[in-house]
Design an enzyme around this catalytic site. Structure first.
Site, mmCIF file in Angstrom:
data_model
loop_
_atom_site.group_PDB
_atom_site.id
_atom_site.type_symbol
_atom_site.label_atom_id
_atom_site.label_comp_id
_atom_site.label_asym_id
_atom_site.label_seq_id
_atom_site.Cartn_x
_atom_site.Cartn_y
_atom_site.Cartn_z
ATOM 1 N N HIS A 237 0.852 -1.183 0.000
ATOM 2 C CA HIS A 237 0.000 0.000 0.000
ATOM 3 C C HIS A 237 0.885 1.229 0.000
ATOM 4 O O HIS A 237 1.937 1.241 0.636
ATOM 5 C CB HIS A 237 -0.912 0.001 1.234
ATOM 6 C CG HIS A 237 -2.062 0.932 1.104
ATOM 7 N ND1 HIS A 237 -1.993 2.250 1.462
ATOM 8 C CD2 HIS A 237 -3.313 0.729 0.616
ATOM 9 C CE1 HIS A 237 -3.163 2.821 1.214
ATOM 10 N NE2 HIS A 237 -3.978 1.930 0.702
ATOM 11 N N ASP A 291 -7.859 -5.362 -0.534
ATOM 12 C CA ASP A 291 -8.295 -6.227 -1.631
ATOM 13 C C ASP A 291 -8.019 -7.705 -1.383
ATOM 14 O O ASP A 291 -8.634 -8.561 -2.025
ATOM 15 C CB ASP A 291 -7.602 -5.802 -2.934
ATOM 16 C CG ASP A 291 -8.119 -4.463 -3.418
ATOM 17 O OD1 ASP A 291 -9.341 -4.311 -3.464
ATOM 18 O OD2 ASP A 291 -7.300 -3.580 -3.737
HETATM 19 N N1 ACO Z 1 4.216 -7.831 -4.101
HETATM 20 C C1 ACO Z 1 5.565 -7.932 -4.090
HETATM 21 N N2 ACO Z 1 6.387 -6.899 -3.883
HETATM 22 C C2 ACO Z 1 5.824 -5.698 -3.675
HETATM 23 C C3 ACO Z 1 4.428 -5.523 -3.653
HETATM 24 C C4 ACO Z 1 3.640 -6.656 -3.883
HETATM 25 N N3 ACO Z 1 2.286 -6.552 -3.893
HETATM 26 N N4 ACO Z 1 4.150 -4.231 -3.444
HETATM 27 C C5 ACO Z 1 5.341 -3.613 -3.333
HETATM 28 N N5 ACO Z 1 6.351 -4.490 -3.472
HETATM 29 C C6 ACO Z 1 7.785 -4.220 -3.395
HETATM 30 C C7 ACO Z 1 8.252 -3.525 -4.667
HETATM 31 O O1 ACO Z 1 8.623 -4.443 -5.652
HETATM 32 C C8 ACO Z 1 9.407 -2.699 -4.148
HETATM 33 O O2 ACO Z 1 10.499 -3.562 -3.970
HETATM 34 P P1 ACO Z 1 12.009 -3.014 -4.243
HETATM 35 O O3 ACO Z 1 12.219 -1.946 -3.197
HETATM 36 O O4 ACO Z 1 12.860 -4.227 -4.032
HETATM 37 O O5 ACO Z 1 12.024 -2.483 -5.633
HETATM 38 C C9 ACO Z 1 8.932 -2.273 -2.758
HETATM 39 O O6 ACO Z 1 8.005 -3.293 -2.334
HETATM 40 C C10 ACO Z 1 8.228 -0.946 -2.742
HETATM 41 O O7 ACO Z 1 7.249 -0.995 -3.777
HETATM 42 P P2 ACO Z 1 6.553 0.268 -4.401
HETATM 43 O O8 ACO Z 1 5.915 -0.104 -5.689
HETATM 44 O O9 ACO Z 1 7.497 1.425 -4.389
HETATM 45 O O10 ACO Z 1 5.459 0.561 -3.335
HETATM 46 P P3 ACO Z 1 4.360 1.618 -3.477
HETATM 47 O O11 ACO Z 1 4.031 2.011 -2.098
HETATM 48 O O12 ACO Z 1 4.705 2.692 -4.429
HETATM 49 O O13 ACO Z 1 3.160 0.820 -4.184
HETATM 50 C C11 ACO Z 1 1.203 -0.430 -4.483
HETATM 51 C C12 ACO Z 1 1.957 0.561 -3.579
HETATM 52 C C13 ACO Z 1 1.013 0.191 -5.887
HETATM 53 C C14 ACO Z 1 -0.171 -0.649 -3.869
HETATM 54 C C15 ACO Z 1 2.013 -1.749 -4.582
HETATM 55 O O14 ACO Z 1 2.218 -2.263 -3.282
HETATM 56 C C16 ACO Z 1 1.313 -2.780 -5.455
HETATM 57 O O15 ACO Z 1 1.429 -2.720 -6.676
HETATM 58 N N6 ACO Z 1 0.579 -3.761 -4.843
HETATM 59 C C17 ACO Z 1 -0.094 -4.787 -5.600
HETATM 60 C C18 ACO Z 1 -1.424 -4.273 -6.146
HETATM 61 C C19 ACO Z 1 -2.452 -4.066 -5.042
HETATM 62 O O16 ACO Z 1 -2.732 -4.944 -4.240
HETATM 63 N N7 ACO Z 1 -3.080 -2.854 -5.055
HETATM 64 C C20 ACO Z 1 -4.167 -2.518 -4.123
HETATM 65 C C21 ACO Z 1 -3.746 -1.453 -3.143
HETATM 66 S S1 ACO Z 1 -5.104 -1.075 -2.019
HETATM 67 C C22 ACO Z 1 -6.135 -0.116 -2.948
HETATM 68 O O17 ACO Z 1 -5.764 0.572 -3.825
HETATM 69 C C23 ACO Z 1 -7.605 -0.180 -2.650
#
Ligand code: ACO
Length: 330
Positions: A237, A291
């Site tokens: 998140h 989710d």
């Molecule tokens: N699975 C695996 N790794 C993850 C996940 C995940 N779901 N989410 C983040 N990471 C990792 C990234 O790969 C990154 O790793 P790194 O530092 O080695 O490169 C690190 O965690 C940080 O990730 P970011 O993408 O910078 O995190 P950010 O806070 O920007 O993204 C987001 C948030 C878009 C929600 C992301 O976690 C994601 O894509 N999750 C999966 C989709 C999801 O479930 N979305 C629903 C969110 S709740 C809502 O909107 C109602």
């Protein structure tokens, strides 16, 4: 891991999910306080008065492609509500509240009607004696849901209705801030919510659960995906770097419903994914979000997979409208 608390106007969401209804929660968001009994009854009456499918919208629905995705259908139908509003652009607060009430009341009808249209089934007229959640399931399935299922959907709507300045709410705020109209703002917000990294993730979670053949296979599945740098849907998140408080409540609900409906393997697979993720990426602050367990919950309620994200839309209209009202008040 530290714990986060999510509140709507100072009231913990767990309190609202347990003791309030979706309609009462939306009243809170739109008015800054909970309603009296009389005010709630009046608000419910106004929402229910808008359950009917407007005839011109029914004509449009009848020619919509049956193979269209429901998320696209509800976005288009909400937008089309602006075509039949004689004053679609009014932004004074009284008009905005009236239009928001109309969209809140009609959205479940639009979604249920599209699902029946695409399946070639006769549309089911709304029952105005029922709550928004119960009436939606009634129109979708043609029979009244059990009280347990109606309450479960109501709880989901409460937990999904608002969440600060998330991506789709920001979209709604940006659109209304130009003194555009509520139909454009909500339509834009739906487009944002639909993305698989935002509200569309609930469908991705269900797809993932389908790809994992057994509880025992979950760990290997997660490790393989992470090794490829793939995202695991329903985790992570932008704001929470700890357990999403909504997921805490949905996890309990998902377990109960999975037991009641013979879907316990879905819950167990989810738990196994959560365990594998805790070992692999918790250090980065990646935990289940809203989710993750809503996928199992919606499945157990009997929603088709591609209605998961549109269901999120129905609940979030309450929150988007609250932000639109607030934006226009200032
Ligand atoms: N699975 C695996 N790794 C993850 C996940 C995940 N779901 N989410 C983040 N990471 C990792 C990234 O790969 C990154 O790793 P790194 O530092 O080695 O490169 C690190 O965690 C940080 O990730 P970011 O993408 O910078 O995190 P950010 O806070 O920007 O993204 C987001 C948030 C878009 C929600 C992301 O976690 C994601 O894509 N999750 C999966 C989709 C999801 O479930 N979305 C629903 C969110 S709740 C809502 O909107 C109602």
């Amino acid at each position: 891991m530290y714990k986060r608390q999510l509140e709507y106007l100072g009231i913990a969401i767990g309190e609202l999910a347990t003791h309030s209804t979706f309609e009462e929660t939306v009243y809170l968001l739109w008015n800054g306080r909970l309603p009296t009994r009389g005010e709630l009854a009046e608000f419910e009456g106004k929402i229910r008065a808008n359950y009917d499918l407007p005839p011109r919208i029914a004509e449009l629905l009848a020619v919509m492609p049956k193979e269209a995705q429901p998320a696209h259908a509800i976005r288009t139908l909400i937008s089309a509500m602006g075509l039949i509003d004689p004053k679609p652009n009014s932004t004074d607060l009284a008009s905005i509240r009236e239009k928001a009430t109309r969209l809140l009341g009609v959205a479940p009808t639009l979604l249920a009607a599209f699902d029946r249209h695409r399946k070639g089934k006769a549309l089911v007229a709304p029952n105005k004696t029922l709550s928004l959640a119960e009436n939606f399931l009634y129109m979708l399935n043609g029979e009244r849901p059990t009280p347990t299922m109606a309450k479960a959907l109501d709880v989901c709507l409460v937990l999904h209705t608002d969440h600060g300045l998330n991506n789709s709410t920001f979209t709604a705020r940006v659109i209304i801030s130009t003194m555009s109209d509520i139909y454009s703002a909500i339509t834009g917000a739906i487009g944002s919510l639909r993305g698989p990294l935002h509200g569309g993730a609930n469908e991705g979670v269900m797809v993932m659960l389908g790809e994992i053949p057994s509880v025992g296979a979950a760990k290997g599945y997660v490790e393989e995906k992470l090794a490829r740098k793939d995202k695991i849907m329903g985790f992570g998140h932008r704001v929470y770097k700890s357990y999403d408080p909504r997921a805490t409540h949905l996890k309990v609900l998902a377990k109960q419903l999975a037991e009641d409906t013979g879907n316990i393997s879905l819950y167990e697979k989810s738990s196994a994914i959560e365990e594998a993720m805790a070992t692999a990426v918790a250090a980065k602050g990646i935990y289940p979000n809203v989710d993750f367990y809503s996928a199992t919950t919606y499945h157990c309620i009997g929603l088709p997979l591609d209605l998961f994200t549109p269901m999120f839309v129905v609940g979030r209209i309450g929150g988007w409208s609250a932000h639109i009202i607030e934006q226009l008040s200032d």
